[in-house]
Design an enzyme around this catalytic site. Structure first.
Site, short mmCIF file in Angstrom:
data_model
loop_
_atom_site.label_atom_id
_atom_site.label_comp_id
_atom_site.label_asym_id
_atom_site.label_seq_id
_atom_site.Cartn_x
_atom_site.Cartn_y
_atom_site.Cartn_z
N ARG A 167 -4.75 -0.05 4.06
CA ARG A 167 -5.16 0.76 3.67
C ARG A 167 -6.01 -0.35 2.62
O ARG A 167 -5.02 -1.60 1.89
CB ARG A 167 -5.04 1.87 2.29
CG ARG A 167 -5.20 3.06 3.43
CD ARG A 167 -4.41 4.03 2.34
NE ARG A 167 -2.78 4.23 2.10
CZ ARG A 167 -2.72 5.61 2.12
NH1 ARG A 167 -2.76 6.50 1.60
NH2 ARG A 167 -1.15 5.03 2.25
N SER B 33 3.97 -3.88 1.15
CA SER B 33 5.53 -2.98 0.65
C SER B 33 6.50 -4.10 1.33
O SER B 33 7.43 -3.61 2.62
CB SER B 33 5.26 -1.89 1.29
OG SER B 33 4.25 -1.48 0.93
N ASP C 211 5.07 -1.59 -3.34
CA ASP C 211 5.10 -0.30 -3.08
C ASP C 211 5.34 1.10 -4.12
O ASP C 211 4.81 2.06 -4.50
CB ASP C 211 4.37 0.58 -1.61
CG ASP C 211 5.83 0.44 -0.42
OD1 ASP C 211 5.70 1.33 0.52
OD2 ASP C 211 6.73 0.01 -1.37
C1 0WK Z 1 1.75 5.43 0.69
C2 0WK Z 1 1.51 4.03 -0.31
C3 0WK Z 1 2.04 3.27 0.08
C4 0WK Z 1 3.23 3.34 1.08
C5 0WK Z 1 3.90 4.33 1.55
C6 0WK Z 1 4.74 4.61 2.12
O1 0WK Z 1 0.28 4.22 -0.66
O2 0WK Z 1 1.85 2.08 -0.01
O3 0WK Z 1 4.01 1.80 1.77
O4 0WK Z 1 2.57 5.43 0.84
O5 0WK Z 1 4.98 5.93 2.90
P1 0WK Z 1 4.70 6.18 4.87
O6 0WK Z 1 3.18 5.33 4.59
O7 0WK Z 1 5.87 4.36 5.30
O8 0WK Z 1 5.20 6.42 5.27
C1 BGC Z 2 10.18 -2.47 2.25
C2 BGC Z 2 10.27 -2.43 0.53
C3 BGC Z 2 9.40 -1.33 0.90
C4 BGC Z 2 10.15 0.16 1.51
C5 BGC Z 2 9.02 0.62 1.00
C6 BGC Z 2 11.12 -1.88 2.76
O1 BGC Z 2 11.20 -1.96 4.47
O2 BGC Z 2 11.52 -3.80 2.07
O3 BGC Z 2 9.73 -3.32 0.24
O4 BGC Z 2 9.29 -0.31 -0.12
O5 BGC Z 2 10.08 -0.60 2.83
O6 BGC Z 2 7.52 0.87 2.41
#
Ligand code: 0WK
Ligand code: BGC
Ligand code: 0WK
Ligand code: BGC
Length: 941
Positions: free
Chosen positions: A562, A626, A680
């Site tokens: 994003r 992240s 993140d």
């Molecule tokens: C939304 C946050 C972002 C994070 C994500 C983790 O804005 O920074 O990395 O959640 O969740 P995912 O998209 O990996 O399910």
């Molecule tokens: C990364 C972290 C991150 C997490 C959630 C992990 O794989 O090492 O830095 O916070 O994923 O996105």
């Protein structure tokens, strides 16, 4: 139009007058085709009443679920005992089933007598008698020391209730030590029928009664695995040779039928997939008065004199226990009416049960002379002096009574066949009826008459009658073999799933080890060795509301990339306005060169600025990156290693802020005047802290998993200074890289790790996060299928494809209350079109076990973290808020509650509130950037 009258009997022309006399006298026994068809419809309505939840309690025809749902699949094998009680003979059998595909069955059996007294005495005497016969049999067979599974054909109406498997008794069998068997249901006797009427059994579970009788003896033991009706045993016995056999029919001492019904029609049970065998208990048809228009006074007289008046009225018009008696009562009545035996009546003729149904078999012999001779012999044995006319009339009476019986049986059978045809929406139904019973087998014409009438009532069905050669004992053994296979498979499935189930002690141990690793991560000495890096983030304070301005934010590393513009305005209080655009990052870019990746990022920022009409703007940027980064300051982040799906080259060990700026340089589309890089978890904590200042922990459970929290500076030995606090990025995903979790990892976890981008890395993450849960489930399903425990061992190529079982399926499958339809559609999507309802149930169970473990492990990690904060602050009680984000946490129906339960259990002195981040970590990154810019402008940096 059905040819209405009875088939003329060519051999007895000269008897016609007598026949007509008898026919006229017994005109009520002659049921017209219309009546028979109407009765068949009536019985169909009775079936519906029995199947329907609301009307079942008052229905006469109970349509009892049998829990027999699957037929042998050829893998059954072993030795099984079987009991066959309720017909004219009590049999004990030893059935040897040889598996390996050619499925051969060897049987040895012995008939034991059930004395009349025992049939009408106390229940405990009966079961003691059965246990005694069983003991005698196993002794003779030389298998007294073996604890064999036993199938019990108990031919009386029983309500079967499936015990909740988890609570049912599990006991080790001496014979197959490696298998723990489940006896998973009860069989409550509803009422005795036929010649049985014992005290202390009705309303009781016959499984426990038999088990107690055997235990009382103590000289042998067995494992009662199944109790079935003789109709079910007969269907299974015949189903072994003819897979079209979906109906089991008994016309013997009693009469009854069972058939395979669609689960969706069985309203008494949950679940609407697949089939289950239903024991109709049609003997009770008419017990609610539904047959009063066709029952005769003779029928009423027989019922009045029976052991169970008012009960089994349909049976009393058909079955062997009553057929002879019907004839006797007619003979008595006609004699009294001077129509037979010159009105003479002998005591024998007046004695109930004195005209055995067996007599009818000989009297109705195909050979006229034999029949008449037999009639004469029977009547003389009853002290009568019959004339030839009397003998002919007696034969005619037998014909009329047995023909009515066959035709009545045909009406209910036709109704069952129509039910099956309509269930299958089949034009033409091809079906086999497995049949047994002394009347069907021994009466010279019964089977023909029944067969004929059925074909006339349901001409559009291609029906075969298959006489059971081995009795229902074989069927009971097959049901037991299937139950045993299912129990063994279930035990094996649970044994495997148990490796994925963590005990409270194990979770405490995970918490303890996480606490230990966190301490080692903070300590200068052990920081480099530890797997949990406890990375300082240089985020030390939260916004004080004076921040303002426009900030760009990037959010990279989750399931979507994003770009955001965050406007902070200071009206009465700090107002945050956000605009964002989501961009995709395809696998290629994630795993290409770092240059391409950062070029793509810059391209997206430029596109976003255009979209926002801010081409060429120069803004401070908060970069949510992240991945584990070593930071010595806010605007620098050395990428330690990629995780999740990223593998871009030339980035690890590099400062990602620098890489971004170089890409901005290369593109010259806009400028970035300051960049703060945050994880993140930190962005999420800050976003939530904006709403709830008590938020001092950030948690991500998404593609990856990780957490951060506000640590005391004095505990962060890797950073100078002891004042205040700093947010520490735990990077707990790596927990386990030094083997800390090996004793919790299963073969499936090792398989997922070995096929992952970074084998041996992020072990804790690979047990918890969205990128891996689907893969763990897929590996378990592959293993189950390979072991024949799922999908009948039929592997689908698609299921072998990595990543095809997406983690979102877990959330969908577990949020799918009962209706397995969604599971089925996912399985179809995975090319598993032939899956059954049981398969769906099992896939759902695997998903829930894998998700539960993930949530518990996450809860254990969080317990270590918040308890550390509590101890940091020497508080007995800590109340704190955790800001959380991530698709898995947000979309999985049970993850958050299981995680919170585990946390509460492992860190009871911490009262933790979870605050879902609505705006993502981008807002948090912008706030952190704003604070940093404020510090910078106040020359504090
Ligand atoms: C939304 C946050 C972002 C994070 C994500 C983790 O804005 O920074 O990395 O959640 O969740 P995912 O998209 O990996 O399910
Ligand atoms: C990364 C972290 C991150 C997490 C959630 C992990 O794989 O090492 O830095 O916070 O994923 O996105
Ligand atoms: C033989 C079966 C038994 C069933 C009997 C019924 O093995 O389970 O109960 O047929 O026929 P009957 O012996 O009552 O005539
Ligand atoms: C019983 C049934 C049994 C039938 C045939 C009836 O009296 O109620 O359970 O299947 O006899 O033996």
């Amino acid at each position: 139009m059905l040819a209405s009258t009875l088939p003329a009997n060519p051999f007895t022309e000269h008897h016609d007058d007598h026949d007509q006399k008898v026919d006229k006298y017994l005109h009520q026994f002659k049921l017209s085709d219309e009546t028979l068809m109407e009765l068949s419809m009536r019985f169909r309505r009775e079936m519906d009443k029995g199947l329907c939840r609301d009307t079942n309690p008052t229905a006469a025809v109970k349509m009892l679920p049998t829990f027999v749902r699957s037929t042998p699949d050829g893998t059954e094998q072993g030795e099984f005992l079987a009991l066959d009680l309720g017909g004219s003979n009590f049999r004990v059998l030893l059935v040897k089933v040889k598996g390996n595909g050619e499925q051969k069955v060897d049987m040895e059996s012995q008939i034991y007598d059930i004395p009349e007294l025992v049939m009408t005495g106390s229940g405990s005497e009966l079961f003691d008698h059965i246990a005694e016969c069983l003991a005698d049999f196993v002794e003779k067979m030389g298998i007294k020391d073996k604890k064999l599974p036993l199938g019990f054909t108990f031919s009386f109406p029983c309500q079967q209730t499936k015990l909740d498997e988890t609570k049912s008794t599990v006991h080790k069998t001496g014979f197959y030590p490696h298998l723990s068997l489940l006896t998973s249901y009860q069989s409550i006797l509803m009422s005795w029928t036929k010649g049985f009427r014992l005290s202390g059994v009705e309303g009781k579970d016959v499984v426990s009664l038999l088990r107690n009788a055997i235990k009382k003896r103590g000289d042998f033991d067995t494992d009662i695995m199944a109790v079935i009706s003789d109709t079910v045993g007969t269907m299974m016995t015949c189903g072994f040779d003819d897979r079209h056999c979906e109906i089991g029919l008994i016309v013997g001492t009693g009469t009854n039928a069972c058939y395979m019904e669609q689960m969706r029609n069985l309203q008494l049970l949950d679940g609407d997939e697949g089939q289950m065998c239903v024991n109709t208990e049609w003997g009770a048809f008419g017990d609610d008065g539904a047959l009063e228009d066709v029952r005769t006074d003779i029928d009423r007289e027989i019922d009045a004199g029976s052991l169970n008046p008012g009960k089994q009225l349909f049976e009393k018009m058909i079955s062997g226990m009553y057929m002879g008696e019907l004839v006797r009562l007619i003979l008595v009545k006609m004699a009294r009416d001077q129509l037979l035996f010159q009105g003479n009546i002998t005591p024998e003729l007046l004695t109930t049960g004195h005209f055995s149904t067996n007599y009818i078999y000989t009297i109705e012999s195909d050979k006229d002379e034999e029949g008449l001779a037999s009639a004469e012999k029977v009547l003389r044995d009853m002290g009568l002096d019959p004339t030839a006319e009397d003998c002919a009339a007696t034969r005619r009476i037998c014909q009329i009574v047995s023909t009515r019986a066959a035709r009545l049986c045909a009406t209910s059978l036709a109704a069952v066949m129509r039910q099956i045809r309509d269930n299958k929406a089949a034009e033409k139904l091809r079906i086999t009826i497995g049949v047994d019973g002394s009347v069907y087998k021994n009466h010279p014409k019964f089977s023909r008459r029944l067969n004929k009438m059925v074909r006339r009532l349901v001409p559009d069905c291609d029906v075969r009658f298959l006489q059971s050669q081995h009795g229902s004992g074989k069927g009971a053994a097959m049901v037991t073999a299937v139950a045993y296979r299912l129990a063994a498979q279930q035990a094996e499935r649970q044994r495997i799933l148990d490796t994925l189930r963590l005990s409270r002690e194990q979770l405490f141990e995970v918490k303890r080890r996480m606490t230990e690793e966190m301490a080692r991560g903070l300590s200068k000495q052990t920081h480099d060795q530890t797997s949990v890096k406890m990375l300082p983030t240089y985020v030390r304070s939260t916004p004080d509301g004076t921040e303002q301005g426009d900030f760009l934010a990037l959010d990279l590393g989750g399931s979507s990339f994003r770009v955001l513009l965050v406007r902070l305005r200071h009206e009465k209080k700090l107002k945050v306005n956000m605009h964002q655009k989501i961009y995709s990052i395809d696998q290629e870019t994630m795993q290409g060169t770092g240059e391409e990746l950062f070029n793509h990022i810059v391209y997206c920022i430029a596109d976003f600025l255009d979209y926002m009409g801010m081409r060429g703007a120069s803004l401070p940027l908060g970069f949510t990156f992240s991945f584990p980064c070593d930071q010595t300051k806010l605007d620098e982040g050395i990428l330690l290693k990629w995780t999740k799906g990223f593998k871009a080259s030339g980035c690890e060990g590099k400062d990602v802020v620098k890489l971004l700026k170089e890409a901005v340089q290369r593109k010259q589309k806009f400028d970035l005047n300051f960049v703060a890089v945050v994880n993140d978890t930190v962005g999420t904590m800050m976003t939530c802290a904006y709403e709830d200042p008590r938020c001092e922990v950030g948690l991500i459970v998404g593609t990856g998993t990780n957490a951060c929290y506000m640590e005391e500076m004095q505990n962060i030995e890797t950073v100078e200074g002891n004042e205040g606090r700093m947010c520490v990025n735990v990077e707990w995903g790596a927990f386990g890289e030094n083997g800390e979790l090996d004793d919790f990892c299963t073969e499936f976890d090792h398989a997922v790790d070995e096929c992952s981008n970074y084998p041996g890395k992020q072990r804790y993450e690979k047990l918890i996060s969205g990128m891996y849960l689907g893969e763990i489930v897929r590996n378990v399903l592959l293993d189950f299928t390979a072991k024949g425990l799922l999908f009948r061992g039929k592997m689908s190529e698609r299921l072998k494809t990595r990543g095809i079982f997406e983690t979102k399926f877990l959330s969908q499958i577990e949020s799918d209350r009962l209706a397995m339809r969604q599971v089925r559609s996912i399985l179809q999507h995975l090319g598993l079109t032939g899956s059954t309802c049981d398969d769906s149930v099992l896939v759902k169970e695997v998903c829930s076990v894998v998700a539960r473990r993930a949530a518990q492990l996450c809860g254990a990690g969080l317990a270590a973290l918040v308890d550390k904060i509590r101890q940091n602050r020497n508080q007995n009680q800590l109340s704190i808020t955790v800001g959380v984000d991530g698709t898995l946490y947000k979309t999985h129906p049970h993850f958050s509650s299981i995680m919170q339960e585990t946390l509460q259990d492992l860190a009871p002195q911490c009262e933790v509130t979870f605050l879902k981040s609505e705006d993502g970590s981008g807002k948090g990154a912008a706030l952190i950037t704003a604070v940093a810019c404020r510090f910078k402008s106040e020359k504090l940096l």
